[in-house]
Scaffold this motif. Structure first.
Motif, short mmCIF file in Angstrom:
data_model
loop_
_atom_site.label_atom_id
_atom_site.label_comp_id
_atom_site.label_asym_id
_atom_site.label_seq_id
_atom_site.Cartn_x
_atom_site.Cartn_y
_atom_site.Cartn_z
N SER A 116 36.44 -4.40 -14.48
CA SER A 116 36.98 -3.76 -13.29
C SER A 116 38.28 -4.43 -12.88
N GLY A 121 34.43 -8.08 -10.53
CA GLY A 121 33.95 -7.46 -11.76
C GLY A 121 33.11 -6.25 -11.43
N SER A 149 36.59 -9.33 -14.19
CA SER A 149 37.32 -8.96 -12.97
C SER A 149 38.82 -9.04 -13.25
#
Length: 188
Positions: A116, A121, A149
C-alpha cells in the motif's frame, strides 16, 4: 513439489500488489512452484446472473486454480481500512455454489500479504481477511507478515522490489509458508 497460487486483489495491471507477487515468483524456495493469478474479468456477483448463466469462465478458472493448489497467497491492497470490494467479490464468486466450498477452500492453507502507499501497509485488510478465510474453512497462516508500506518507494519504475530488507522478508515468508503447507499435507 508444492504448488502455490498467488492472487492479485486489484484490477490495475501495474499495481504494487501485482509487483509484489512478481517478486514472489522470483523468490519461491526450491521445491515449490508459483502461479500468479488475477481477478480480471470477474463480474460483480449477482445471484440472478449465476442462476441464469452459471459461473463465469473467469470464476471457474480461479476456483480450479484454488482447488488444485497446495496453498494460496492473497496479495491484498487496503481500501478505506479494509478489504477491497473487487477482491472480496472474487472470493464470494469462488464460494459459489456453496457445495463447492469444501473442495475450493476447506483445509487449504491461505496466506495474506499486501502493499500500500499508506504508512501502515495493509495490516487492517490482512486482519479482515482472517474471518472470511476461517468462515470458508481455509487454514489461515499467521506466521510472518509482509506489509509493504509507502510502496511507491519500494519498487522501481519496472515494478521490481528494490528494498533488500523487504525482498529478504518476502523470501522468508514464502519459505515458511511452503513449510506450513507441507506440514498441513503431512497431517492430512
Amino acid at each position: 513439489m508444492v504448488h502455490i497460487v498467488g492472487v492479485v486483489g486489484i484490477l490495475r495491471k501495474g499495481s504494487y500488489n501485482h509487483h509484489l507477487l512478481q517478486a514472489a515468483l522470483e523468490l519461491m524456495p526450491e521445491g515449490a512452484t508459483f502461479e500468479l493469478r488475477t481477478i480480471e474479468h470477474i463480474p460483480l456477483y449477482n445471484a440472478d446472473l449465476e442462476a441464469e448463466l452459471g459461473l463465469p469462465e473467469a470464476v471457474i478458472s480461479l476456483k480450479q486454480a484454488f482447488a488444485t493448489a497446495d496453498g494460496v497467497i492473497l496479495a491484498t491492497p487496503e481500501y478505506n481500512n479494509g478489504i477491497p470490494g473487487v477482491f472480496k467479490n472474487a472470493i464470494d464468486w469462488a464460494s459459489r455454489p456453496p457445495a463447492d466450498v469444501p473442495q475450493v477452500f476447506a483445509g487449504k492453507p491461505f496466506g495474506v500479504i499486501g502493499a500500500s502507499t499508506g504508512g501502515f501497509g495493509t495490516i487492517l485488510a490482512q486482519d479482515a481477511w482472517l474471518s472470511v478465510l476461517r468462515f470458508l474453512g481455509a487454514i489461515p497462516w499467521c506466521g510472518k507478515r509482509v506489509l509493504v508500506s509507502l510502496a511507491e518507494q519500494e519498487f522501481d519504475a519496472d515494478g521490481r522490489l528494490i528494498n533488500d530488507v523487504l525482498r529478504q522478508r518476502l523470501k522468508e515468508y514464502l519459505a515458511e509458508f511452503v513449510t506450513f503447507v507441507q506440514q498441513q499435507q503431512r497431517e492430512n
